[in-house]
Structure formats: structure tokens, C-alpha cells
Scaffold this active site. Structure first.
Site, short mmCIF file in Angstrom:
data_model
loop_
_atom_site.label_atom_id
_atom_site.label_comp_id
_atom_site.label_asym_id
_atom_site.label_seq_id
_atom_site.Cartn_x
_atom_site.Cartn_y
_atom_site.Cartn_z
N ARG A 1 -28.83 9.40 -18.50
CA ARG A 1 -28.50 8.64 -17.10
C ARG A 1 -28.57 7.45 -16.84
NH1 ARG A 1 -26.65 12.30 -13.18
NH2 ARG A 1 -26.89 14.66 -13.35
N LEU B 1 -21.43 1.87 -22.58
CA LEU B 1 -20.31 0.43 -23.16
C LEU B 1 -21.23 -0.75 -23.11
CD1 LEU B 1 -17.00 1.13 -22.02
CD2 LEU B 1 -18.02 1.87 -24.46
N HIS C 1 -28.96 5.53 -34.91
CA HIS C 1 -29.13 6.62 -33.11
C HIS C 1 -29.06 8.11 -34.00
CE1 HIS C 1 -24.45 6.68 -32.90
NE2 HIS C 1 -24.59 7.68 -32.33
#
Length: 667
Positions: free
Chosen positions: A168, A173, A256
Site C-alpha cells: 500500500r 509508477l 525484484h
């Protein structure tokens, strides 16, 4: 108590139904069926009292009772209800209860005496309907992109963990939010959307092709992979693994996806979710491995093998279910639900029109066999829609993801984080402390690392963070580094972080001059005054056309996979599918320095034989005529530009060893 008499004439019988109702509550008290002779004495009437009917197997199928609680007779009753009476004795002899039904495969039925292949597939399909209609209560999420979506309780258990809730606080972007005010959405809602679309696609394939034998385990694992594929993103998303980590830990092969797998494992262990996963029918550790492989790909072989020698690289699912690996992160051609969600979601928040419709891909997706491997194919008429998808990806990169202002803000944030790296302490497992760059080595510490690190530095009073704080304050005050130009190399270049610094030094040394005249106005620069960035723009597979790796099927034969080449689609499609952009930024933002820096940039492009900047004739009109290839329109395949009077303007160059002058001829 008074009873009110109601008489109903039934259209399909000569009988009359008499119902006595309680006048107050209108609850049926007694039902009396009166036969054809209405004058028959009252005592001959047949009285039937209401009672609650017993639950039957037909009610079980509707979800009132969990099939996992069935005994042998319940299973046999369900078989009879589905029309498989002749095989009831075989199931009774094998003592098959509801718990064993998900593990029943075709070979088991064959050993039980069910010889016809079609009959075996029908029996398996009828049982699969039991767990595809989940007995668990689904949770509904109201998503701005996909509307009201349902989530399985196991998925909700994963969502309701600190490791997932962390998303959250990570912008989808990154620093693009500083350029597009609407781009404030986070990785959290994107992950929920991908989990939803993954379930939509795998269930569409299952409904369309029951012979694929997609189990509820498969569906849940694919949804979990979609839900957790971005758990490993760091602050400001791709900025962290694309810019910050390479600067602070050069040589480390980290991305990632690797962190997503590590964070997923940490999430399962820290929240004790293994019993919950087993309760919902997952088999561990097999299904955990399947989820990890969907996120990060197969385990690398220690010995390099050729394509012919290479065995099936995945361990979570057999090759017969290879198509399941093409749903969340498609390594073959890049067509996956991850892109479908972020195209729709990013366009919505950026205010950019999305011309790609993923709903058609859901409608036309089908599994076909290609060289012994099952792959997801689509209808031949959808080839144009897929080109639109990759064109949308390219447009998003040009207009938003690689926006020149957004890029330089990410560069400035990276600089601030590098300066603050050693002064930020994050507590991880066993009380150990980590910095921003080393938090990726400990998932407990990494869970605490989100975009909030920006405000932590900005609002700190520590003197060690003065330099980093000053950079972030400049971002808030819009005192940004300025882009002095953009160009392209004629051949692709591969550079490291150190080589980018060398390129910045070469820009600082490219003093512009026209003969004996120095055009920089006496302004000189140092290497640290410039930042050089190289941006790779492509259709997702570097220089390859991704559609060449897509298989299609025709309406006449949906089982046969075919390929459709670019020249069979349109003559207006791109000839090349990748290019590089080189941007140069200047840290000195006063007017005189910027004007000089632009001329340095044009001279550097001449020296390095790059393409002419779009505004080169405006920012350095004295320099652009000096490069012959920039003036030769035949090389650029350009038509003559006409002026208002119908004439043409042509730049011509006359070079000599000691002097170079440009003349402007107007015809």
C-alpha cells in the site's frame, strides 16, 4: 387462533389446494388437498403437515455441505445423480470418500474398470465441478478497473499480512507521480488486480477445455502467484532495483522478482500460513515451488545445456501443464495478465487512452499443442489486437514511464538515497540493523522499507542527512536538474555505471567551437555537472518481434497452432522493435550555464557520431551544419521542406581542414 381459508385452482390437475393461513403472520399452518368431488365429507380429506426436508446430495452440490465431509455413500449418491449409475459399485468397492476426490486421476479410474477414455474424462469433470464451486465464503473487493471482484479466503489470508499490506505504501509508477498528479496508485491494488485476472484466465481455459484437467489446486496457485508477483518491489518501484541497487551494490545480480520469492516465503512462515494452505487443499512443498517458479522462472541449471539436451526446467508442475506458466509472467512472448492489469490501471490513473482490450484475450484464449508442449494460443483475428497491446506498452513508456522530468526526479531521489544509505538504520531479524541497500538481505528489515523513506530523510534533523535532505527539498520546490538534449546511438550500446560516468566526463570535455570561435561563452564544466542516462525502448523482447513467439488458431481447426508473420498482418507495422535513447541532464540550472551545456551536448553528439538532436538547429545553429551526415537529406530519406512561398530550404556544408562554414540557400 383464527385461520383464514385460501383455495387455489392448480392449472395442471383437477385437485384443489386449500391452505389455512394465520391472519396475523400469513404463515402456512396446514395444507389440505381436496379431491375432485368438492362435496365429499370433510373427514375424507387427506391432511399433510409441513416438515423440513432432509438434505440430499443435490443440495451438497449447491454448496450447502462440504464435499470433503462425504462418506462413501455420499459419493455414490452423487455419481447416481450425475448419471454414472454403472460405476457406483466400483467406487463403493474402492471405498472412495470426498477427501480423496481431488486426487482421483484418469489412471485410477482405468484400474477401477472404467475403460472408455471419454467416460473417464466425464467422471473427472463431474467431480471437478464440486471444488470449482467453492464452499468457502468469497470476499468482494470493489476495484475501479475490474469492478466487484471475488477473492478466495486463502487469498484474503495472504492479503491480510504485514508483508502484503506493505505494498500500500509503494507507488506503482514511482516518481511519475511527481509529473502526473493522478498516478498515485500503489502496488497493492495492482497485485490484487493481477491475482483476479490470473483466476479469470485459468478458469476460462478450464471451462472451455475441461480435458486440460485443471484442478482447484492449479487455480489457487496461479491466483496466489499473481497476487504475490510484486512483493519484492522496493521504494519507488523500478527505481530501487533499476537505479539505486546498481549504484550502491555494483556487480550484484539482484532484481525484484528474486525478492518477491524471498518475501513470499517469509510471508508464509511469519504468518504460519502453511496449515491454512493445506486446509484449502494445497500440497506442500510442491505447490509452493510452483508459485515461486511462476514469479521468478525456473531454477537455473548448474551445467549449461543446449535446447535439445535441456529437460523440462520446471518442478512444480509437469510438462503437460506447461501453459500454466504463461499466465502471470509469460517468459515466451510477454503476453500475461500482469501487463493486462497495469495497462488498464496505469492508463486510467495517467489519463491516457488505452486502446487494448484484454477482455477479448480472455474470450479467445485456448491451449494448443506446439512441438509437444501445451501453450496458450489465441484466435488468428486477434493478431492486430496483440500488436496494439505492445504498441500501448511502447506509448506508455514514451509518454509516462520514461518521461524526461520523471526520470530526472528518480535520478535525484536515487542520489539522495545513496547519500543517506549508511545513515539509515532498519531493524531486521534477531535485532540486526541494516541500511537501505542491505535491507534486501533480510526480509524482516525489507518489510519496513517503503516509500516512507523519502519523508524520513526529508523531515529528519540529523546533520549526516543534510546533503540528501537538500536534494529532496529541491524536488519539492521543483528545483530540478535540466535536460539539455536527447539523442540516439546508431548502434546499441551496453554500458555500466562506471561507463556512464565516463560518458558524463566526455560531455564536459566536448567544448564546442566553430573554427577559431569558442561557442560556449567561456563557460566550462566538470564531469559531475552532467548526468547521462540510457533508456532502452522496445516491445518487451529487446530487438525481437514478440508476435513471432505467439501461436494462433483458426476457426476451422481450433486444435492446430499456427504462426502469423508480420507481413501477413499489415505493411504499416514497425520494421524495428527496439531503440535506445541517450539523455543528458545538467545540474547547473542558471540560464548561461544551460545555454552553454546545450552546445556542449550538440558537440558531443558530433564527436560520438550520434543522431542529430531534434532541437539541434535551434540550440546550436552554428554546429549542426558541421556534420555532413546531419545535412544530407538523402541519408535521412526526408523530403524537402517547403516554405510558405513554395520554395525549399536546404542546409549545405562546405568543409575545410581549418575552417567550416554553413550557407543557407533558399530556392
Amino acid at each position: 387462533m383464527r385461520l383464514r381459508k385460501r383455495t387455489l385452482d392448480l392449472p395442471f390437475t383437477d385437485e384443489v389446494v386449500v391452505v389455512y393461513m394465520n391472519e396475523l403472520s400469513f404463515i402456512p399452518w396446514q395444507l389440505t388437498i381436496k379431491m375432485e368431488n368438492r362435496k365429499r365429507p370433510r373427514e375424507e380429506m387427506q391432511v399433510i403437515n409441513f416438515r423440513t426436508p432432509e438434505k440430499r446430495v443435490s443440495d451438497v452440490f449447491r454448496g450447502h455441505i462440504d464435499y470433503r465431509e462425504w462418506d462413501v455413500e455420499d459419493t455414490c449418491s452423487y455419481l447416481r445423480r450425475e448419471g454414472f449409475d454403472q460405476w457406483v459399485d466400483a467406487f463403493r468397492a474402492e471405498q472412495i470418500t470426498g477427501v480423496g476426490l481431488p486426487y482421483l486421476v484418469e489412471s485410477h479410474l482405468e484400474k477401477m474398470g472404467v475403460k472408455p477414455l471419454g467416460m473417464r474424462l466425464k467422471i473427472i469433470y463431474c467431480f471437478k465441478k464440486l471444488w470449482q464451486i467453492s464452499t468457502d465464503i468469497m470476499k468482494v473487493f470493489n476495484d475501479p478497473i475490474h469492478g466487484h471482484i471475488e477473492m478466495h479466503p486463502l487469498l484474503v489470508s495472504i492479503i491480510d499480512t504485514p508483508q502484503f499490506q506493505r505494498l500500500r505504501h509503494i507507488k506503482q509508477l514511482g516518481a511519475t507521480y511527481f509529473v502526473f498528479p493522478g498516478a498515485c496508485h500503489n502496488r497493492f491494488e495492482h497485485s490484487v488486480g493481477v491475482g483476479h485476472l490470473a483466476g479469470q484466465l485459468v478458469q476460462a481455459l478450464n471451462k472451455r477445455q475441461p480435458e486440460l484437467l485443471i484442478s482447484q489446486r492449479d487455480i489457487l496457485c496461479v491466483q496466489i502467484a499473481g497476487l504475490c508477483h510484486d512483493l519484492g518491489h522496493g521504494p519507488f518501484s523500478h527505481m530501487f532495483d533499476g537505479m539505486f541497487i546498481p549504484k550502491t551494490r555494483p556487480g550484484l545480480k539482484w532484481k525484484h522478482e528474486i525478492a518477491s520469492v524471498a518475501m513470499f516465503n517469509h510471508l508464509i512462515k511469519a504468518n504460519n500460513l502453511e496449515p491454512v494452505m493445506k486446509q484449502h487443499g494445497l500440497v506442500l512443498p510442491e505447490d509452493l515451488l510452483f508459485i515461486e517458479e511462476q514469479i521468478a522462472g525456473p531454477m537455473e541449471s548448474p551445467v549449461p545445456l543446449s535446447q535439445e539436451q535441456r529437460p523440462w526446467p520446471y518442478q512444480g508442475r509437469p510438462e503437460a501443464k506447461s501453459f500454466l506458466y504463461e499466465i502471470v509472467a509469460n517468459k515466451r512472448n510477454g503476453i500475461d495478465v500482469d501487463k493486462w492489469d497495469y495497462f488498464a490501471r496505469d492508463c486510467y490513473h495517467l489519463g491516457i487512452k488505452n486502446n487494448f482490450d484484454y477482455q477479448r484475450c480472455l474470450k479467445f484464449a485456448r491451449v494448443c499443442e506446439v512441438n509437444g508442449t501445451k501453450r496458450i494460443c489465441t484466435r488468428d483475428k486477434e493478431v492486430g489486437n496483440l500488436y496494439d497491446m505492445f504498441h500501448t506498452r511502447n506509448c506508455l513508456h514514451r509518454r509516462a514511464y520514461q518521461h524526461k522530468v520523471g526520470n530526472i526526479i528518480e535520478t535525484m531521489i536515487t542520489e539522495a538515497f545513496v547519500k543517506a544509505d549508511q545513515h539509515i538504520q532498519i531493524v531486521g531479524s534477531k535485532g540486526q540493523t541494516f541500511t537501505i541497500s542491505t535491507a534486501i538481505d533480510d526480509m524482516e528489515a525489507y518489510t519496513k522499507l517503503t516509500d516512507h523513506i523519502f519523508e524520513q530523510i526529508l523531515y529528519s534533523s540529523s546533520p549526516e542527512l543534510d546533503d540528501a535532505r537538500a536534494i529532496l527539498q529541491n524536488i519539492y520546490c521543483r528545483k530540478l536538474y535540466k535536460c539539455v538534449g536527447q539523442t540516439q546511438p546508431k548502434r546499441p550500446v551496453l554500458v555500466t555505471q562506471d561507463e556512464l560516468l565516463d560518458m558524463a566526463a566526455s560531455v564536459a570535455q566536448a567544448m564546442p567551437s566553430c573554427g577559431t570561435d569558442v561557442l560556449s561563452g567561456g563557460t566550462t564544466f566538470q564531469a559531475e555537472d552532467f548526468i547521462v542516462t540510457i533508456i532502452n525502448m522496445d516491445y518487451g523482447m529487446k530487438g525481437k518481434n514478440p508476435i513471432d513467439s505467439v501461436h494462433f488458431y483458426c476457426k476451422n481447426d481450433p486444435t492446430k497452432a499456427i504462426k502469423i508473420r508480420k507481413n501477413q498482418v499489415s505493411q504499416l507495422l514497425p520494421e524495428k522493435f527496439a531503440e535506445q535513447l541517450i539523455r543528458v541532464y545538467c545540474k547547473r540550472t542558471d540560464r548561461k550555464s544551460l545555454e552553454a551545456a546545450k552546445k556542449y551536448f550538440v558537440q558531443w553528439c558530433i564527436d560520438e557520431d550520434f543522431t542529430k538532436p531534434q532541437d539541434g538547429d535551434v540550440i546550436a545553429p552554428e554546429l549542426t551544419p558541421l556534420k555532413e551526415s546531419w545535412c544530407n537529406r538523402d541519408n535521412d530519406n526526408d523530403e524537402d521542406d517547403e516554405d510558405d512561398e513554395g520554395g525549399s530550404v536546404t542546409w549545405c556544408c562546405r568543409n575545410s581542414a581549418s575552417n567550416a562554414k554553413a550557407k543557407l540557400f533558399i530556392n
